[in-house]
Scaffold this active site. Structure first.
Site, PDB file in Angstrom:
ATOM      1  N   ASP A 115       0.789  -1.226   0.000  1.00 50.71           N
ATOM      2  CA  ASP A 115       0.000   0.000   0.000  1.00 50.71           C
ATOM      3  C   ASP A 115       0.823   1.280   0.000  1.00 50.71           C
ATOM      4  O   ASP A 115       0.317   2.352   0.335  1.00 50.71           O
ATOM      5  CB  ASP A 115      -0.886   0.000   1.250  1.00 50.71           C
ATOM      6  CG  ASP A 115      -0.082  -0.235   2.512  1.00 50.71           C
ATOM      7  OD1 ASP A 115       1.141  -0.013   2.488  1.00 50.71           O
ATOM      8  OD2 ASP A 115      -0.672  -0.641   3.531  1.00 50.71           O
ATOM      9  N   GLU A 171      -2.206   5.096   2.848  1.00 47.10           N
ATOM     10  CA  GLU A 171      -2.115   3.684   2.462  1.00 47.10           C
ATOM     11  C   GLU A 171      -3.470   3.048   2.154  1.00 47.10           C
ATOM     12  O   GLU A 171      -3.587   2.215   1.249  1.00 47.10           O
ATOM     13  CB  GLU A 171      -1.395   2.893   3.558  1.00 47.10           C
ATOM     14  CG  GLU A 171       0.093   3.215   3.696  1.00 47.10           C
ATOM     15  CD  GLU A 171       0.391   4.439   4.544  1.00 47.10           C
ATOM     16  OE1 GLU A 171      -0.558   5.096   5.049  1.00 47.10           O
ATOM     17  OE2 GLU A 171       1.585   4.775   4.707  1.00 47.10           O
ATOM     18  N   ARG A 206       2.445   8.595   8.936  1.00 50.18           N
ATOM     19  CA  ARG A 206       2.114   9.988   8.597  1.00 50.18           C
ATOM     20  C   ARG A 206       0.880  10.486   9.327  1.00 50.18           C
ATOM     21  O   ARG A 206       0.817  11.635   9.748  1.00 50.18           O
ATOM     22  CB  ARG A 206       1.862  10.121   7.091  1.00 50.18           C
ATOM     23  CG  ARG A 206       3.114  10.362   6.288  1.00 50.18           C
ATOM     24  CD  ARG A 206       2.827  10.368   4.803  1.00 50.18           C
ATOM     25  NE  ARG A 206       4.049  10.086   4.069  1.00 50.18           N
ATOM     26  CZ  ARG A 206       4.780  10.998   3.449  1.00 50.18           C
ATOM     27  NH1 ARG A 206       4.421  12.252   3.420  1.00 50.18           N
ATOM     28  NH2 ARG A 206       5.889  10.660   2.825  1.00 50.18           N
ATOM     29  N   HIS A 248      12.895   5.766  12.801  1.00 51.95           N
ATOM     30  CA  HIS A 248      12.725   5.967  11.356  1.00 51.95           C
ATOM     31  C   HIS A 248      13.464   7.240  10.928  1.00 51.95           C
ATOM     32  O   HIS A 248      13.532   8.207  11.690  1.00 51.95           O
ATOM     33  CB  HIS A 248      11.221   6.090  11.089  1.00 51.95           C
ATOM     34  CG  HIS A 248      10.821   6.062   9.653  1.00 51.95           C
ATOM     35  ND1 HIS A 248      11.108   7.086   8.787  1.00 51.95           N
ATOM     36  CD2 HIS A 248      10.134   5.153   8.927  1.00 51.95           C
ATOM     37  CE1 HIS A 248      10.613   6.795   7.583  1.00 51.95           C
ATOM     38  NE2 HIS A 248      10.019   5.622   7.653  1.00 51.95           N
TER      39      HIS A 248
HETATM   40  C1  UD1 Z   1       6.637   5.098   3.717  1.00 46.77           C
HETATM   41  C2  UD1 Z   1       5.267   4.591   3.277  1.00 46.77           C
HETATM   42  C3  UD1 Z   1       4.552   3.913   4.434  1.00 46.77           C
HETATM   43  C4  UD1 Z   1       5.435   2.866   5.093  1.00 46.77           C
HETATM   44  C5  UD1 Z   1       6.778   3.456   5.446  1.00 46.77           C
HETATM   45  C6  UD1 Z   1       7.669   2.377   5.965  1.00 46.77           C
HETATM   46  C7  UD1 Z   1       4.079   5.980   1.631  1.00 46.77           C
HETATM   47  C8  UD1 Z   1       3.246   7.160   1.405  1.00 46.77           C
HETATM   48  N1  UD1 Z   1       4.445   5.763   2.894  1.00 46.77           N
HETATM   49  O1  UD1 Z   1       6.418   6.129   4.676  1.00 46.77           O
HETATM   50  O2  UD1 Z   1       3.375   3.302   3.951  1.00 46.77           O
HETATM   51  O3  UD1 Z   1       4.797   2.438   6.262  1.00 46.77           O
HETATM   52  O4  UD1 Z   1       7.380   4.021   4.269  1.00 46.77           O
HETATM   53  O5  UD1 Z   1       8.764   2.862   6.661  1.00 46.77           O
HETATM   54  O6  UD1 Z   1       4.410   5.272   0.697  1.00 46.77           O
HETATM   55  N2  UD1 Z   1      14.037   8.941   4.786  1.00 46.77           N
HETATM   56  C9  UD1 Z   1      15.402   8.913   4.674  1.00 46.77           C
HETATM   57  N3  UD1 Z   1      15.999   7.705   4.373  1.00 46.77           N
HETATM   58  C10 UD1 Z   1      15.301   6.562   4.194  1.00 46.77           C
HETATM   59  C11 UD1 Z   1      13.900   6.606   4.320  1.00 46.77           C
HETATM   60  C12 UD1 Z   1      13.280   7.808   4.598  1.00 46.77           C
HETATM   61  O7  UD1 Z   1      16.069   9.904   4.845  1.00 46.77           O
HETATM   62  O8  UD1 Z   1      15.901   5.501   3.944  1.00 46.77           O
HETATM   63  C13 UD1 Z   1      13.379  10.229   5.105  1.00 46.77           C
HETATM   64  C14 UD1 Z   1      13.361  11.210   3.915  1.00 46.77           C
HETATM   65  O9  UD1 Z   1      13.473  12.510   4.399  1.00 46.77           O
HETATM   66  C15 UD1 Z   1      11.942  11.019   3.343  1.00 46.77           C
HETATM   67  C16 UD1 Z   1      11.164  10.792   4.640  1.00 46.77           C
HETATM   68  O10 UD1 Z   1      12.017   9.986   5.458  1.00 46.77           O
HETATM   69  O11 UD1 Z   1      11.515  12.139   2.605  1.00 46.77           O
HETATM   70  C17 UD1 Z   1       9.827  10.117   4.485  1.00 46.77           C
HETATM   71  O12 UD1 Z   1       9.908   8.947   3.667  1.00 46.77           O
HETATM   72  P1  UD1 Z   1       8.602   8.474   2.853  1.00 46.77           P
HETATM   73  O13 UD1 Z   1       8.925   7.200   2.134  1.00 46.77           O
HETATM   74  O14 UD1 Z   1       8.055   9.577   2.048  1.00 46.77           O
HETATM   75  O15 UD1 Z   1       7.554   8.209   3.990  1.00 46.77           O
HETATM   76  P2  UD1 Z   1       7.528   7.145   5.161  1.00 46.77           P
HETATM   77  O16 UD1 Z   1       6.957   7.808   6.356  1.00 46.77           O
HETATM   78  O17 UD1 Z   1       8.845   6.470   5.255  1.00 46.77           O
HETATM   79  N1  UDP Z   2      12.153  -3.000  10.582  1.00 49.89           N
HETATM   80  C1  UDP Z   2      13.537  -3.074  10.395  1.00 49.89           C
HETATM   81  N2  UDP Z   2      14.329  -2.191  11.087  1.00 49.89           N
HETATM   82  C2  UDP Z   2      13.814  -1.250  11.907  1.00 49.89           C
HETATM   83  C3  UDP Z   2      12.407  -1.160  12.068  1.00 49.89           C
HETATM   84  C4  UDP Z   2      11.620  -2.049  11.378  1.00 49.89           C
HETATM   85  O1  UDP Z   2      14.018  -3.932   9.667  1.00 49.89           O
HETATM   86  O2  UDP Z   2      14.587  -0.488  12.483  1.00 49.89           O
HETATM   87  C5  UDP Z   2      11.293  -3.934   9.839  1.00 49.89           C
HETATM   88  C6  UDP Z   2      10.216  -4.616  10.623  1.00 49.89           C
HETATM   89  O3  UDP Z   2      10.689  -5.803  11.236  1.00 49.89           O
HETATM   90  C7  UDP Z   2       9.184  -4.897   9.557  1.00 49.89           C
HETATM   91  C8  UDP Z   2       9.296  -3.683   8.671  1.00 49.89           C
HETATM   92  O4  UDP Z   2      10.610  -3.156   8.897  1.00 49.89           O
HETATM   93  O5  UDP Z   2       9.525  -6.024   8.788  1.00 49.89           O
HETATM   94  C9  UDP Z   2       8.247  -2.682   9.012  1.00 49.89           C
HETATM   95  O6  UDP Z   2       8.562  -1.502   8.380  1.00 49.89           O
HETATM   96  P1  UDP Z   2       7.928  -0.121   8.804  1.00 49.89           P
HETATM   97  O7  UDP Z   2       7.539  -0.166  10.249  1.00 49.89           O
HETATM   98  O8  UDP Z   2       8.903   0.903   8.362  1.00 49.89           O
HETATM   99  O9  UDP Z   2       6.662  -0.005   7.860  1.00 49.89           O
HETATM  100  P2  UDP Z   2       5.185  -0.583   7.886  1.00 49.89           P
HETATM  101  O10 UDP Z   2       5.240  -2.042   8.148  1.00 49.89           O
HETATM  102  O11 UDP Z   2       4.440   0.163   8.931  1.00 49.89           O
HETATM  103  O12 UDP Z   2       4.673  -0.255   6.527  1.00 49.89           O
END
Ligand code: UD1
Ligand code: UDP
Length: 384
Positions: A98, A134, A211, A242
């Site tokens: 999602d 999502e 979010r 995160h």
């Molecule tokens: C995204 C997904 C969410 C999922 C989550 C898992 C969407 C809209 N959201 O949300 O469904 O639960 O990933 O973690 O698709 N960033 C970094 N390095 C990284 C990752 C993120 O710097 O490796 C920072 C960046 O500033 C980026 C921000 O985090 O702009 C947000 O990342 P984004 O993928 O847009 O949203 P998530 O909250 O991670």
């Molecule tokens: N996870 C990971 N390292 C972390 C936190 C989570 O590998 O520091 C793994 C977790 O075990 C699960 C997945 O990441 O498999 C969940 O990701 P996240 O919570 O970012 O997203 P969501 O599942 O809410 O979409």
């Protein structure tokens, strides 16, 4: 006969954790030529997973920007994918779950008139804005997809209610396949911040990043954790934070100076799964943790007001506690007190899979393309 070219597309950590085991399975099938395109919606957190599973993408769109908006992700992913599709002409595109990468990939595939397979289909919270975006992403993907891999019977039923009946296969969730790959009783952690953890303390694994929780809900979650931690010095809270700048700032400000709360960098998936396997309980707003922790026998408090994963709630190992400080504190206190309340939740249940989902998906794909006489038996019918 030509091989079936299956292009798996993903971009974030959780999609990678649940798609890499499938990519490894597809590689074993002689009739399939698996390709991988990552959007790079996440960068560091995605690369950690690719490394753990030793999956090298064929294409990397590298789209991530700091504080990217949903429009940034959608438009940059779609533009990159248009080029990849034109060059590669895959027989099918696979997307997962999602995220905005998954939605953008399904839409771009539709524009290119490519069939779409949806892994982890049919989850619903029935609230358009929670989880946001999502819930809408996954509904839109269901409209665009040609083949739907539903983890559970309840997920398939959600699809049927929306009129999606054709090519729905119940496979279990590939998250449980991933756990088989990662969890090891003898494991030693690679993250330096985990090496000196005293596992005789009650270990609470915490994650929060959604979010829709940005703002007051996230502040409430962290305020609640701080209160509980202060009242339970015997417990140790470990929070892999995160990389979202919002989450980083809030976690550091509210939890950064507590003696028994350890903020650690995002963990590699093998560290993370093994940390959960050694935990006393889990507090999270994550989707994936709600599937993994029950399989590991760890009680979960869900820091959200709903869940699209009701199966483990029904089984009694997961409780949705909402996002108000008082509710979170009360429920965490109950579990930390131990006793029957804790024991009743600390049971291993596997409503989401038996670790064989990837094999079923591969079999179902071969059936869809007319390369085998029957699909895999549904998860839950032959495997309990
Ligand atoms: C995204 C997904 C969410 C999922 C989550 C898992 C969407 C809209 N959201 O949300 O469904 O639960 O990933 O973690 O698709 N960033 C970094 N390095 C990284 C990752 C993120 O710097 O490796 C920072 C960046 O500033 C980026 C921000 O985090 O702009 C947000 O990342 P984004 O993928 O847009 O949203 P998530 O909250 O991670
Ligand atoms: N996870 C990971 N390292 C972390 C936190 C989570 O590998 O520091 C793994 C977790 O075990 C699960 C997945 O990441 O498999 C969940 O990701 P996240 O919570 O970012 O997203 P969501 O599942 O809410 O979409």
């Amino acid at each position: 006969m030509n091989k079936i070219r299956i292009l798996s597309i993903f971009g974030t950590r959780p999609e990678a954790i649940k798609m890499c085991p499938l990519v490894l399975e597809l590689r074993k099938r002689e009739q399939i030529e698996p390709l991988v395109c990552v959007t790079g919606q996440h960068r560091e957190m995605l690369d950690q997973v690719l490394e753990a599973f030793a999956v090298r993408p064929d294409f990397d769109l590298d789209i991530m920007k700091q504080q990217q908006t949903l429009t940034d992700v959608t438009s940059r992913a779609m533009q990159g994918l248009e080029q990849v599709f034109a060059g590669q002409k895959p027989d099918m595109v696979l997307v997962h779950g999602d995220t905005t990468t998954a939605f953008a990939a399904a839409l771009a595939a539709f524009y290119a008139k490519l069939p779409v397979g949806h892994v982890e289909a049919g989850l619903r919270s029935f609230d358009k804005y929670s989880p946001y975006p999502e819930e809408m992403n996954r509904k839109l993907i269901s409209s665009l997809a040609d083949i739907h891999f539903a983890p559970t019977e309840a997920n398939a039923e959600n699809l049927r209610r929306e009129g999606v009946e054709k090519n729905v296969f119940i496979t279990g969730n590939t998250a449980i396949d991933a756990l088989k790959y990662t969890v090891d009783k003898e494991y030693s952690f690679t993250e330096p911040a985990l090496r000196d953890i005293d596992f005789s303390r009650k270990l609470v694994v915490l994650t929060a990043h959604r979010r829709e929780n940005y703002g007051a809900p996230m502040e409430n979650i962290m305020d609640a954790v701080r209160r509980v931690a202060r009242a339970h010095r015997d417990a140790l809270f470990v929070y892999p934070v995160h990389l979202s700048p919002y989450v980083q700032e809030t976690a550091r400000r509210l939890l950064g100076s507590e003696e028994n709360i350890r903020l650690v960098p995002p963990l590699g998936v093998i560290d993370m799964h093994n940390l959960m396997a050694r935990a006393y309980m889990v507090m999270t707003d994550s989707g994936g943790l709600q599937e993994e922790a029950p399989a590991l026998g760890k009680p979960v408090l869900v820091l959200r007001s709903e869940t699209e994963r009701p199966e483990a709630v029904a089984a009694g190992t997961v409780k949705v506690v909402g996002v108000t400080t008082a509710d979170i504190v009360q429920n965490a206190e109950l579990l930390l007190a131990g006793g029957e309340g804790y024991r009743a939740m600390a049971r291993a249940v596997n409503p989401y899979g038996d670790g064989e989902a990837c094999g079923r998906i591969a079999d179902d794909l071969l059936y869809y393309f007319g390369r085998s006489g029957s699909p895999a038996p549904d998860f839950g019918k032959t495997h309990k």
